[in-house]
Design an enzyme around this catalytic site. Structure first.
Site, short mmCIF file in Angstrom:
data_model
loop_
_atom_site.label_atom_id
_atom_site.label_comp_id
_atom_site.label_asym_id
_atom_site.label_seq_id
_atom_site.Cartn_x
_atom_site.Cartn_y
_atom_site.Cartn_z
N HIS A 91 32.27 18.14 28.82
CA HIS A 91 31.63 18.87 27.72
C HIS A 91 30.17 19.17 28.02
O HIS A 91 29.39 19.43 27.11
CB HIS A 91 31.75 18.12 26.39
CG HIS A 91 33.17 18.02 25.93
ND1 HIS A 91 34.00 17.01 26.35
CD2 HIS A 91 33.92 18.82 25.14
CE1 HIS A 91 35.21 17.18 25.81
NE2 HIS A 91 35.18 18.27 25.08
N GLU B 257 44.48 28.95 27.51
CA GLU B 257 43.36 29.80 27.92
C GLU B 257 43.77 31.02 28.75
O GLU B 257 43.16 32.08 28.64
CB GLU B 257 42.31 28.97 28.69
CG GLU B 257 41.48 28.02 27.82
CD GLU B 257 42.21 26.76 27.42
OE1 GLU B 257 43.32 26.52 27.92
OE2 GLU B 257 41.67 25.99 26.59
#
Ligand SMILES: Cc1ncc(C[n+]2csc(CCOP(=O)(O)OP(=O)(O)O)c2C)c(N)n1
Ligand SMILES: [Mg+2]
Length: 789
Positions: free
Chosen positions: A588, A521
């Site tokens: 999530h 990332e």
């Protein structure tokens, strides 16, 4: 010797002596710079002494069109490349806010944090392919690396994407190399390793120069690096004939001729073949230690300090010049002396010019206060003391003028005689605001806030489709119409992202424009940064909002500060796309919006309730220079939406909330996925006749710029803020905005509330969600309580 040979020898000799002069000038700048700090004229100093020789060699191979992404040791490079003068370096040391005198950051950055201008006042890109470009330095160690990868990656994009051919103002067929500099200790950062690995995989023209002086402040490289040698540690990444990888060179930092030769070879290959290259420049010294904040005698051994003196690069270069009969003792001494004189003069000029406007302010303010004293006998003594105090302040600053004026105005109260003093005080406040509080976002025509609203249109028979299909159609048309757009991320290319927003689009638009990345990332953000700074329009994906933390550092330290720290000379219109708020489990379904908006002042943060709004926000951002984060609702991709007929043209204005349900009893402010929970709660209380108004804020940054929420509150006199963040997170931010900034407290009949998720991460499963996140029944209960209060 033939005439030709004589001529080329003379040219070579001159070039070497000119380099020697730059090295001496740079060294003297470091020595006098440190003195200025220790003498109190500047607050902090960090310099490039000891790194002069390799930077001369580096500047020789740095061509127009190239980019540098480096750190605070590179003053010699800047001088040798013709990008900085000694006077400018001192102006930055003094924090001179004038953009002409301090062209790197207008006094906003510590010294030796460099930049060159990349966009004009209207926000249009300059012809970067003709300029020597320096991306603005940042202090976090290794933070330059992700950006460097992106700047190099842009060359690959320009070379390989046919549609980018016409943009010759931005690139010359991708021939540009990005030069990254980094210290030996900073290579311990994950950013370094992630960048090198990605560069080796991607094969981009990244050239990394490691200035190895053996220390990171006081910590020696034995504590930093495997085998105490970063090039040894990296050796498995060496490119072979049949592999990808990087070219690795070792070279000594005092070896002028060896450095020139090695850099030329490595850079030539990087430019031609896009093979990344790393130069491990060893045996570098630090004549004055790390910075003005310490002294290296505290942690370096006597032997080390003696070694550093003997192997000083300038000393070695001098010996080499004499050994090769390029100049004699006398000529070199003359160069050294004249360099010292020049630095002394430049320093004095910088100090003088820095002070001149302040001196004017001191004189004018002191005169005004003295005049007031004449007409205010009761305060005369105090006012004269203030005026004289200001006049006799040693090395006064702008704040001293403001403090004196403020103190004098407090004495004068609302007396008429204070008129001109007050007037001047207000002028100076405005002036200082311009100097220190501007350019957080794009200003002028490329501001996202200037983008005109175009409403979405729907045909009578508009198809109703899944949310992801709205995005898919939007991206498809976008890639057809805008050649500068590039999208990438984990699983974004081949399968078209985990929720199919890009499904089928790589096949159609090509894998140079829509592609997969490794799981990294930080450098995905770096790729976005570099592409955006070079005038392209990246849409970079963070797969889930919960993993934004991995990419947050470059967004916070680099993207969000860029316009501010360059006073508007550089822009990074990257769009970061992610999905979150509500699905399943601890990693999530996060919605850490407070963290996001506090870390990202300088970016816009969009929280669309559905995919149509998301598309409209992408359209708005794409028309501006402002960087934006768009958080799609993770549980919204399969919800049905009507497809707009002008999907590429409609825009959602940033900072303008939308009332999505009108009501008269209570205002409920929320955003994103939570809105659907709020709607359920409103159904529940509706049974008992409570009429709720629901406001979707649409964007957290900017927040309700026209105070529409206040309009709603004036009508209902009750307000509730709901989101899925932790207590005290973004709901508290909204509360603060409406209560304090909008003055909402004046319109309240009952105490305002926030409802948030619990402080812990959301537990897995439907019950985990229900008891971790705000639920409809809980919201309904609070509404009932507020109605009964
Ligand atoms: C992320 C981060 N951690 C710590 C620091 C404080 N710091 C500034 S410079 C430095 C040492 C860097 O050493 P090196 O990379 O070898 O560069 P050098 O200064 O020796 O040229 C440290 C720890 C920082 N600026 N950023
Ligand atoms: Mg070091």
């Amino acid at each position: 010797m033939t005439e030709d040979n004589k001529l080329s020898f003379e040219r070579f000799r001159e070039e070497v002596l000119n380099d020697y002069r730059i090295a001496c000038t740079s060294r003297e700048t470091s020595l006098l710079g440190r003195k200025e700090v220790l003498g109190g004229k500047a607050k902090f100093g960090i310099f490039g002494d000891g790194k002069e020789i390799p930077q001369l060699a580096m500047a020789k191979v740095f061509q127009p069109g190239d980019f540098r992404s480096g750190y605070y040791r590179d003053q010699t490079f800047m001088m040798a490349a013709g990008l900085a003068t000694v006077e400018q370096i001192f102006a930055q040391l003094y924090a001179d806010p004038d953009p002409e005198r301090e062209p790197f950051s207008s006094g906003r950055q510590m010294n030796c944090h460099f930049a060159t201008k990349m966009i004009d006042e209207k926000g249009e890109w300059l012809a970067l392919s003709e300029l020597k470009n320096v991306s603005s330095d940042i202090a976090p160690t290794g933070g330059q690396m992700p950006r460097a990868l992106g700047l190099a990656f842009a060359s690959k994009a320009f070379r390989e994407i046919e549609q980018l051919g016409p943009f010759s103002n931005l690139s010359n067929h991708g021939n540009e190399v990005c030069f990254a500099t980094i210290g030996d200790a900073s290579t311990s950062e994950g950013h370094f390793w992630e960048t090198i690995n990605a560069a080796g995989v991607l094969q981009v023209p990244l050239a990394v120069f490691i200035w190895d002086d053996g220390y990171g402040i006081s910590v020696p490289k034995e504590y930093q690096t495997i085998k105490a040698s970063v090039s040894d540690a990296l050796s498995g990444m060496q490119k072979m004939d049949n592999s990808n990888g990087i070219n690795i060179y070792k070279v000594k930092g005092w070896d002028y001729a060896g450095l020139c030769e090695t850099f030329e070879e490595g850079i030539r290959q990087a430019r031609e073949t896009h093979t990344p290259v790393l130069f491990h420049v060893e045996e570098i010294t630090q004549p004055q230690g790390h910075s003005t904040s310490g002294s290296h005698e505290r942690y370096k051994s006597h032997e080390r300090l003696e070694w550093e003196k003997e192997w000083d690069g300038i000393r070695k270069m001098r010996e080499w010049i004499i050994a090769n009969a390029l100049a004699g003792e006398e000529e070199l001494t003359a160069i050294e002396e004249s360099s010292k004189d020049k630095v002394r003069e430049s320093k004095a000029a910088a100090w003088e010019k820095f002070n001149a406007p302040i001196k004017d302010q001191v004189a004018k303010a002191a005169d005004l206060i003295t005049n007031m004293a004449g007409s205010l006998p009761t305060h005369q003594a105090a006012l004269l003391e203030i005026a004289n105090g200001l006049r006799s302040t040693l090395d006064p600053l702008r704040r001293d003028v403001l403090k004196a004026l403020d103190a004098a105005l407090v004495r004068a109260g609302d007396s008429d005689t204070a008129y001109w003093t007050r007037d001047y005080y207000n002028d100076l406040r405005e002036e200082n605001k311009k100097l220190y509080n501007t350019h957080l976002y794009s200003e002028g025509p490329k501001s996202a806030l200037q983008v005109k609203e175009v409403k979405a249109r729907f045909a009578e028979d508009a198809p109703v489709v899944n949310g992801f299909e709205i995005l898919n159609k939007f991206f498809d048309q976008l890639f057809d119409s805008n050649p500068k757009v590039i999208a990438f991320g984990e699983d974004l290319g081949y399968i078209g992202d985990v929720n199919q927003g890009f499904s089928g689009l790589q096949q159609k638009h090509g894998n140079r424009r829509i592609f997969d990345t490794g799981i990294r990332e930080v450098t995905i953000m770096g790729q976005a940064i570099g592409l955006a700074m070079r005038g392209l329009r990246p849409i970079a994906e963070i797969q889930y909002l919960d993993y934004l933390l991995y990419g947050l550092q470059p967004l916070s330290d680099d993207v969000s500060t860029l316009q501010y720290r360059t006073a508007g000379q550089q822009s990074c219109p990257a769009i970061i796309r992610t999905r979150g708020h509500r699905l399943e489990g601890i990693w999530h379904s996060g919605s850490p919006m407070g963290m996001v908006i506090n870390a990202l002042r300088g970016m816009y943060v969009c929280v669309p309730r559905n995919m149509t709004q998301a598309a409209g926000m992408y359209n708005t951002l794409l028309r501006s220079n402002d960087p934006g984060l768009v958080i799609e609702c993770l549980n919204g991709y399969r919800l049905k939406e009507k497809l707009p007929s002008n999907i590429l043209d409609f825009t959602v204005p940033l900072g303008v909330p939308e009332v999505i349900r009108e009501g008269t009893d209570i205002t409920i402010v929320s955003y994103g996925s939570t809105l659907r929970i709020v709607q359920d709660a409103v159904q529940i209380v509706g049974v008992q006749g409570t009429s709720c108004e629901i406001v979707d804020i649409q964007t957290l940054l900017p927040f309700d710029i026209h105070h529409k929420i206040l309009d709603s509150l004036k009508k209902t006199n009750r307000i509730l803020f709901v989101d899925e963040d932790v207590p005290g997170g973004a709901a508290a931010f909204m509360f603060n905005k409406v209560m304090e900034e909008q003055g909402g407290y004046r319109w309240l009949d009952v105490s305002p509330r926030t409802i948030t998720a619990k402080a812990h991460r959301p537990a897995y499963g439907s019950d985990g969600d229900y008891f971790s996140k705000p639920n409809a029944e809980e919201i309904a209960k609070v509404i009932r309580e507020m109605m009964a209060e």
